[in-house]
Design a protein around this motif. Structure first.
Motif, PDB file in Angstrom:
ATOM      1  N   THR A 193    -136.902  86.130 -84.142  1.00 39.16           N
ATOM      2  CA  THR A 193    -135.508  86.438 -83.800  1.00 39.16           C
ATOM      3  C   THR A 193    -134.792  85.210 -83.255  1.00 39.16           C
ATOM      4  O   THR A 193    -133.631  84.940 -83.598  1.00 39.16           O
ATOM      5  CB  THR A 193    -135.463  87.575 -82.771  1.00 39.16           C
ATOM      6  OG1 THR A 193    -136.107  88.733 -83.305  1.00 39.16           O
ATOM      7  CG2 THR A 193    -134.028  87.925 -82.418  1.00 39.16           C
ATOM      8  N   ASN A 194    -135.474  84.448 -82.394  1.00 40.81           N
ATOM      9  CA  ASN A 194    -134.876  83.214 -81.878  1.00 40.81           C
ATOM     10  C   ASN A 194    -134.583  82.226 -82.996  1.00 40.81           C
ATOM     11  O   ASN A 194    -133.553  81.536 -82.990  1.00 40.81           O
ATOM     12  CB  ASN A 194    -135.801  82.578 -80.844  1.00 40.81           C
ATOM     13  CG  ASN A 194    -135.685  83.242 -79.486  1.00 40.81           C
ATOM     14  OD1 ASN A 194    -134.711  83.936 -79.213  1.00 40.81           O
ATOM     15  ND2 ASN A 194    -136.692  83.051 -78.652  1.00 40.81           N
ATOM     16  N   ALA A 195    -135.500  82.142 -83.974  1.00 37.64           N
ATOM     17  CA  ALA A 195    -135.281  81.237 -85.101  1.00 37.64           C
ATOM     18  C   ALA A 195    -134.060  81.664 -85.904  1.00 37.64           C
ATOM     19  O   ALA A 195    -133.247  80.828 -86.327  1.00 37.64           O
ATOM     20  CB  ALA A 195    -136.527  81.199 -85.984  1.00 37.64           C
ATOM     21  N   LEU A 196    -133.909  82.965 -86.133  1.00 35.73           N
ATOM     22  CA  LEU A 196    -132.746  83.453 -86.866  1.00 35.73           C
ATOM     23  C   LEU A 196    -131.454  83.219 -86.086  1.00 35.73           C
ATOM     24  O   LEU A 196    -130.404  82.927 -86.664  1.00 35.73           O
ATOM     25  CB  LEU A 196    -132.908  84.954 -87.147  1.00 35.73           C
ATOM     26  CG  LEU A 196    -134.031  85.362 -88.105  1.00 35.73           C
ATOM     27  CD1 LEU A 196    -134.123  86.879 -88.194  1.00 35.73           C
ATOM     28  CD2 LEU A 196    -133.802  84.773 -89.492  1.00 35.73           C
ATOM     29  N   LYS A 197    -131.536  83.342 -84.777  1.00 39.36           N
ATOM     30  CA  LYS A 197    -130.337  83.234 -83.959  1.00 39.36           C
ATOM     31  C   LYS A 197    -129.875  81.790 -83.787  1.00 39.36           C
ATOM     32  O   LYS A 197    -128.679  81.488 -83.866  1.00 39.36           O
ATOM     33  CB  LYS A 197    -130.603  83.873 -82.588  1.00 39.36           C
ATOM     34  CG  LYS A 197    -129.378  83.965 -81.694  1.00 39.36           C
ATOM     35  CD  LYS A 197    -129.749  84.520 -80.329  1.00 39.36           C
ATOM     36  CE  LYS A 197    -130.376  85.888 -80.436  1.00 39.36           C
ATOM     37  NZ  LYS A 197    -130.671  86.448 -79.087  1.00 39.36           N
ATOM     38  N   TYR A 198    -130.824  80.877 -83.535  1.00 41.49           N
ATOM     39  CA  TYR A 198    -130.464  79.505 -83.187  1.00 41.49           C
ATOM     40  C   TYR A 198    -130.675  78.501 -84.314  1.00 41.49           C
ATOM     41  O   TYR A 198    -130.204  77.370 -84.213  1.00 41.49           O
ATOM     42  CB  TYR A 198    -131.279  79.050 -81.968  1.00 41.49           C
ATOM     43  CG  TYR A 198    -131.016  79.883 -80.745  1.00 41.49           C
ATOM     44  CD1 TYR A 198    -129.810  79.781 -80.056  1.00 41.49           C
ATOM     45  CD2 TYR A 198    -131.972  80.771 -80.277  1.00 41.49           C
ATOM     46  CE1 TYR A 198    -129.570  80.549 -78.931  1.00 41.49           C
ATOM     47  CE2 TYR A 198    -131.744  81.539 -79.148  1.00 41.49           C
ATOM     48  CZ  TYR A 198    -130.535  81.427 -78.480  1.00 41.49           C
ATOM     49  OH  TYR A 198    -130.299  82.191 -77.372  1.00 41.49           O
ATOM     50  N   ALA A 199    -131.404  78.889 -85.356  1.00 43.12           N
ATOM     51  CA  ALA A 199    -131.656  77.971 -86.476  1.00 43.12           C
ATOM     52  C   ALA A 199    -131.563  78.736 -87.781  1.00 43.12           C
ATOM     53  O   ALA A 199    -132.506  78.793 -88.573  1.00 43.12           O
ATOM     54  CB  ALA A 199    -133.029  77.308 -86.318  1.00 43.12           C
ATOM     55  N   ARG A 200    -130.420  79.336 -88.000  1.00 45.50           N
ATOM     56  CA  ARG A 200    -130.227  80.165 -89.188  1.00 45.50           C
ATOM     57  C   ARG A 200    -130.379  79.325 -90.463  1.00 45.50           C
ATOM     58  O   ARG A 200    -129.813  78.237 -90.584  1.00 45.50           O
ATOM     59  CB  ARG A 200    -128.838  80.791 -89.140  1.00 45.50           C
ATOM     60  CG  ARG A 200    -128.487  81.617 -90.361  1.00 45.50           C
ATOM     61  CD  ARG A 200    -127.076  82.146 -90.234  1.00 45.50           C
ATOM     62  NE  ARG A 200    -126.655  82.826 -91.450  1.00 45.50           N
ATOM     63  CZ  ARG A 200    -125.441  83.301 -91.662  1.00 45.50           C
ATOM     64  NH1 ARG A 200    -124.515  83.157 -90.710  1.00 45.50           N
ATOM     65  NH2 ARG A 200    -125.139  83.904 -92.791  1.00 45.50           N
ATOM     66  N   GLY A 201    -131.149  79.865 -91.377  1.00 46.39           N
ATOM     67  CA  GLY A 201    -131.358  79.197 -92.652  1.00 46.39           C
ATOM     68  C   GLY A 201    -132.489  78.196 -92.665  1.00 46.39           C
ATOM     69  O   GLY A 201    -132.915  77.752 -93.736  1.00 46.39           O
ATOM     70  N   GLU A 202    -133.004  77.819 -91.489  1.00 48.58           N
ATOM     71  CA  GLU A 202    -134.110  76.865 -91.414  1.00 48.58           C
ATOM     72  C   GLU A 202    -135.438  77.591 -91.661  1.00 48.58           C
ATOM     73  O   GLU A 202    -135.591  78.765 -91.350  1.00 48.58           O
ATOM     74  CB  GLU A 202    -134.144  76.181 -90.049  1.00 48.58           C
ATOM     75  CG  GLU A 202    -132.906  75.346 -89.731  1.00 48.58           C
ATOM     76  CD  GLU A 202    -132.810  74.099 -90.597  1.00 48.58           C
ATOM     77  OE1 GLU A 202    -133.846  73.694 -91.145  1.00 48.58           O
ATOM     78  OE2 GLU A 202    -131.702  73.541 -90.702  1.00 48.58           O
TER      79      GLU A 202
END
Length: 414
Positions: free
Chosen positions: A319-328
Motif C-alpha cells: 500500500t505504501n508503494a502504491l501511495k508514494y511510488a505509483r507506477g514503480e
C-alpha cells in the motif's frame, strides 16, 4: 459563610448521614433482642452490646457476598469521588474477610456514636426552643422574668451537629475506601484487564488501518487512472478492480466488527494469511504498479497468527508503494532462513527517492508494522536503501530504493 454552609447543603452529606444511622439502628436492634439487659447498669449494657455486635459482625463477614453488598451500599450512600475506590466484588480470601469484618465493626461503632449525637443534639435544641419551664422546672421563676439570651444557642448547636455529621461521613468514606477498596490481587487483575483491552484496541486499529487504508488507496488510484486514460476498456477493468477491492474491504470490516461485538463467532472468524497474497499482488498490478513476488517457505508451516500478521505487514508495504511510488516496480520476497521468516518489500522512489522516504518516515502504517513485529518477537526496519554505488548495497538494495525488511521468529515466544 458560604464555605461554612456549603457542606451542610450538599446532598452527599445527608446520604452519608443515612448510612451512619443504619449502623446505629443495627446496634439498637441487637440490643433490644439481647436477653438479660433488664435491671442492668448502662456500662454493663454497653459492654454486652459491644461484645455481641463484634461477634455477630465477625461471623457475618465470613460470607463472601457480604463484601459485595456493603460495597454496593457504600457506593450509593457514601458518594465516593471515584466509584472504583470501593470494590463490589465478593470476598476472595481471608484477607478480604478480615477487612470486611473490620469495616462492619467500625461502621456500627461510628454509626452508634453518630446516632447518639443526633439524639442528644436534637433533644437539646428542643429544650432550648421549648422555653424555660422544661429547663427550670424546679425554679419558681415566671417565664416573662427570664432572659432570652439562651435561645440563639440553638443555632450554633445545630451548626456544630451538622459539621459533626459532615466529619463523621467523611471518616466513614475514608474507612470504606481503606477496608472495602480493591485488594492488591483485584488491582492487579484490573490492570491486566485494562492492558489486554488496550492491546486488543490497538490490534483492531491496525487491522482497520491496514485493510481499509489499502482499499481506499487502490480505489483512488484506479479511479484517477481511469479518468486520465479515458479508455472504456481500461475504465471497465478499473471498475472491476474497485469492486473487488471494496468487497474485500467489507469482509475485513465485518471481521473486525465481529471481534468488537465479542460474539461467539469472534473465535471462529477467518483472517487473511500468506496464501492470499497473490490476490493482493494482482490488485497492485491492476493499480499500475508491477509486482515481482517470491514466496519460498521451504515447506515450513506457519502458525495462524504469524501468517495473518505477515499478510498485514506485506499489505501495508504494498500500500505504501502504491501511495508514494505509483507506477514503480515493487519487489516482494518472503523466505524462511535460519529459523526466521524474512519479509522484504522494495520499490524505487520517484525522482531518485529523496522525497518518498521523508514522506513515509514515522507514519502510522510503519509504526503499526514495528508494533506487529515486536509483539511476535521480531524486528522491522524501513527507510531509504543506503546503496553502495550503482550496483547496490550489501543486501542487494540500490540507491533510490525504499526498503521494508521484517524478521519474525517461526517459533513464537522464542
Amino acid at each position: 459563610m458560604p464555605r461554612i454552609l456549603a457542606p451542610l447543603l450538599n446532598g452527599a452529606t445527608y446520604a452519608r448521614w443515612l448510612h451512619l444511622l443504619v449502623g446505629w439502628i443495627f446496634a439498637g436492634v441487637v440490643l433490644m433482642v439481647y436477653p438479660g439487659t433488664y435491671r442492668k447498669s448502662l456500662a454493663e449494657i454497653v459492654t454486652a452490646s459491644v461484645a455481641l455486635d463484634t461477634v455477630l459482625l465477625a461471623l457475618v463477614a465470613l460470607v463472601p457476598a457480604v463484601r459485595r453488598a456493603e460495597g454496593v451500599q457504600a457506593r450509593l450512600l457514601l458518594v465516593p469521588d471515584c466509584e472504583e475506590d470501593i470494590a463490589v466484588e465478593p470476598s476472595r480470601g481471608w484477607a478480604d474477610r478480615w477487612r470486611t469484618a473490620l469495616w462492619l465493626i467500625g461502621r456500627v461503632a461510628l454509626g452508634s456514636a453518630a446516632g447518639f449525637a443526633t439524639f442528644f443534639s436534637l433533644s437539646g435544641c428542643y429544650d432550648l426552643l421549648a422555653g424555660p419551664k422544661p429547663l427550670l422546672r424546679d425554679l419558681d421563676v415566671p417565664w416573662p422574668d427570664l432572659p432570652l439570651w439562651y435561645l440563639p444557642l440553638a443555632v450554633p448547636l445545630m451548626l456544630g451537629y451538622g459539621w459533626l455529621m459532615v466529619g463523621a461521613g467523611r471518616l466513614q468514606l475514608a474507612m470504606a475506601v481503606r477496608l472495602l477498596g480493591p485488594s492488591p490481587a483485584e488491582r492487579l487483575a484490573e490492570a491486566e484487564l485494562r492492558a489486554e483491552r488496550l492491546l486488543e484496541r490497538n490490534r483492531l486499529a491496525r487491522e482497520l488501518h491496514d485493510s481499509i487504508g489499502h482499499a481506499l488507496t487502490v480505489t483512488v488510484l484506479q479511479a484517477g487512472a481511469a479518468r486520465e486514460v479515458g479508455d472504456p476498456a481500461f475504465a471497465a477493468k478499473a471498475l472491476e478492480v474497485i469492486e473487488e477491492t471494496g468487497r474485500q474491504a467489507m469482509e475485513d470490516l465485518e471481521r473486525t466488527l465481529v471481534l468488537l461485538r465479542e460474539t461467539p463467532e469472534a473465535t471462529v472468524t477467518e483472517h487473511p494469511g500468506i496464501d492470499q497474497l497473490p490476490a493482493l499482488f494482482d490488485t497492485a498490478r491492476a493499480a499500475g504498479s508491477p509486482v515481482e513476488a517470491t514466496i519460498d517457505l521451504a515447506g515450513a508451516r506457519l502458525p495462524g497468527v504469524l501468517s495473518r500478521e505477515s499478510y498485514r505487514i506485506v499489505q501495508e508495504g504494498v500500500t505504501n508503494a502504491l501511495k508514494y511510488a505509483r507506477g514503480e516496480q515493487v519487489g516482494v520476497r518472503i523466505v524462511v532462513r535460519d529459523g526466521q521468516l524474512e519479509l522484504r518489500c522494495v520499490n524505487r522512489t520517484p525522482l531518485g527517492g529523496a522525497g518518498g522516504g521523508g514522506v513515509r518516515k514515522g507514519g502510522k502504517g510503519l509504526r503499526g508494522i514495528r508494533e506487529r513485529a515486536a509483539l511476535l518477537g521480531g524486528e522491522a526496519t524501513a527507510g531509504p536503501a543506503p546503496g553502495e554505488g550503482r550496483d547496490g548495497g550489501r543486501d542487494g538494495s540500490r540507491a533510490g530504493e525504499w526498503v521494508l525488511a521484517v524478521r519474525l521468529p517461526l517459533r513464537l515466544g522464542a
